[in-house]
Design a protein around this motif. Sequence first.
Motif, short mmCIF file in Angstrom:
data_model
loop_
_atom_site.label_atom_id
_atom_site.label_comp_id
_atom_site.label_asym_id
_atom_site.label_seq_id
_atom_site.Cartn_x
_atom_site.Cartn_y
_atom_site.Cartn_z
N PHE A 138 -13.61 -2.93 7.27
CA PHE A 138 -13.39 -1.57 6.81
C PHE A 138 -13.01 -1.58 5.33
O PHE A 138 -12.32 -2.48 4.87
CB PHE A 138 -12.25 -0.90 7.59
N THR A 139 -13.44 -0.54 4.63
CA THR A 139 -13.02 -0.33 3.26
C THR A 139 -12.82 1.17 3.04
O THR A 139 -13.39 1.99 3.77
CB THR A 139 -14.03 -0.91 2.24
N ALA A 140 -12.02 1.50 2.08
CA ALA A 140 -11.69 2.90 1.82
C ALA A 140 -12.90 3.66 1.28
O ALA A 140 -13.56 3.21 0.35
CB ALA A 140 -10.54 3.00 0.82
N ALA A 141 -13.18 4.81 1.88
CA ALA A 141 -14.30 5.64 1.43
C ALA A 141 -14.11 6.09 -0.02
O ALA A 141 -15.09 6.26 -0.74
CB ALA A 141 -14.46 6.85 2.35
N ARG A 146 -20.78 -7.19 1.07
CA ARG A 146 -21.11 -7.02 2.47
C ARG A 146 -20.85 -5.57 2.89
O ARG A 146 -19.89 -4.95 2.47
CB ARG A 146 -20.23 -7.95 3.30
N ALA A 147 -21.71 -5.07 3.75
CA ALA A 147 -21.54 -3.72 4.28
C ALA A 147 -20.30 -3.68 5.17
O ALA A 147 -19.96 -4.65 5.85
CB ALA A 147 -22.77 -3.30 5.08
N ALA A 148 -19.64 -2.55 5.13
CA ALA A 148 -18.43 -2.34 5.93
C ALA A 148 -18.39 -0.89 6.37
O ALA A 148 -19.08 -0.04 5.82
CB ALA A 148 -17.18 -2.68 5.11
N GLU A 149 -17.57 -0.62 7.35
CA GLU A 149 -17.33 0.75 7.76
C GLU A 149 -16.34 1.36 6.77
O GLU A 149 -15.39 0.70 6.36
CB GLU A 149 -16.75 0.79 9.18
N SER A 150 -16.57 2.59 6.40
CA SER A 150 -15.65 3.28 5.50
C SER A 150 -14.58 4.01 6.30
O SER A 150 -14.87 4.59 7.33
CB SER A 150 -16.41 4.30 4.64
N PHE A 151 -13.35 3.97 5.79
CA PHE A 151 -12.30 4.76 6.43
C PHE A 151 -11.82 5.85 5.48
O PHE A 151 -11.84 5.70 4.26
CB PHE A 151 -11.15 3.89 6.93
N THR A 152 -11.46 6.97 6.09
CA THR A 152 -10.82 8.09 5.38
C THR A 152 -9.47 8.32 6.06
O THR A 152 -9.13 7.63 7.03
CB THR A 152 -11.67 9.37 5.48
N ALA A 153 -8.74 9.30 5.60
CA ALA A 153 -7.45 9.62 6.21
C ALA A 153 -7.59 10.05 7.67
O ALA A 153 -6.64 9.98 8.43
CB ALA A 153 -6.75 10.72 5.40
N GLU A 154 -8.79 10.46 8.05
CA GLU A 154 -9.02 10.93 9.43
C GLU A 154 -9.47 9.82 10.37
O GLU A 154 -9.57 10.03 11.58
CB GLU A 154 -10.07 12.05 9.45
N THR A 155 -9.76 8.64 9.87
CA THR A 155 -10.26 7.56 10.72
C THR A 155 -9.21 7.16 11.75
O THR A 155 -8.04 6.94 11.41
CB THR A 155 -10.64 6.33 9.86
N ASP A 156 -9.65 7.06 13.00
CA ASP A 156 -8.78 6.68 14.12
C ASP A 156 -9.17 5.27 14.57
O ASP A 156 -10.15 5.09 15.29
CB ASP A 156 -8.94 7.69 15.26
N VAL A 211 -9.36 -5.12 6.92
CA VAL A 211 -9.29 -3.88 6.16
C VAL A 211 -9.09 -4.20 4.68
O VAL A 211 -8.08 -4.80 4.30
CB VAL A 211 -8.14 -2.98 6.66
N ASP A 212 -10.05 -3.78 3.85
CA ASP A 212 -9.94 -3.92 2.41
C ASP A 212 -9.42 -2.60 1.83
O ASP A 212 -9.60 -1.55 2.42
CB ASP A 212 -11.32 -4.25 1.81
N GLU A 213 -8.81 -2.67 0.68
CA GLU A 213 -8.25 -1.48 0.01
C GLU A 213 -7.23 -0.79 0.93
O GLU A 213 -7.18 0.44 1.04
CB GLU A 213 -9.34 -0.52 -0.43
N ALA A 214 -6.40 -1.59 1.58
CA ALA A 214 -5.44 -1.10 2.58
C ALA A 214 -4.38 -0.18 2.00
O ALA A 214 -3.72 0.55 2.75
CB ALA A 214 -4.79 -2.28 3.30
N GLN A 215 -4.21 -0.18 0.69
CA GLN A 215 -3.23 0.73 0.08
C GLN A 215 -3.58 2.18 0.36
O GLN A 215 -2.72 3.06 0.32
CB GLN A 215 -3.10 0.48 -1.43
N PHE A 216 -4.86 2.46 0.68
CA PHE A 216 -5.30 3.82 0.93
C PHE A 216 -5.15 4.26 2.38
O PHE A 216 -5.53 5.38 2.74
CB PHE A 216 -6.75 4.00 0.47
N LEU A 217 -4.63 3.40 3.24
CA LEU A 217 -4.35 3.78 4.63
C LEU A 217 -3.22 4.80 4.66
O LEU A 217 -2.34 4.80 3.80
CB LEU A 217 -3.93 2.56 5.45
N THR A 218 -3.24 5.64 5.67
CA THR A 218 -2.12 6.57 5.88
C THR A 218 -1.04 5.86 6.70
O THR A 218 -1.30 4.81 7.33
CB THR A 218 -2.56 7.83 6.63
#
Length: 186
Positions: free
Chosen positions: A36-39, A57-67, A83-90
Amino acid sequence: MAKLFFRYAAMNAGKSTALLQVAHNYEERGHQVRLFTAAVDDRYGHGLITSRLGPQRAAESFTAETDFLALNAERPGVACFLVDEAQFLTKRQVWSLHELAHIHNVPVICYGLRTDFQGELFTGSATLLALADEMDEMKTICDCGRKATMNMRVDANNRKVTEGAQVEIGGNARYRSVCGRCFRQA
């Protein structure tokens, strides 16, 4: 028992490279991983984890709504969440990743920045610092040769920026990894 890991550093420490290596190691042994990486971070394209060294590499993007718990339920049997760019997780998402590790027994390894350009914790990083079972500081160096621990935003003239939105996506043209002394003296 699975754990929640937080691997943090200033920019240019090799966090994305390390994540890609971990994914390779799991897959080389026949295990499935989810990346996963931050959208919001689209520097190299949407849904891509890219190392400054070149690997991508391709990854799934996460937003604040990702469950993340729902995503795990949809595709069981994954050996590890990366999870890359984990600082953007809620905060809620970090708690979900904690549950994923401790209740669903899926290791979760998060890579990200600890602080922003003003030296303030990101929400995702603050929650990871509170909940992670293991934390590792990845190292990089400042121009002066000391260990870089801060991310300094710079303008077009390479001068330190001290005000602005917490999130402004950019690479080496917008940010420099610096030690605490250089951060304070800039």
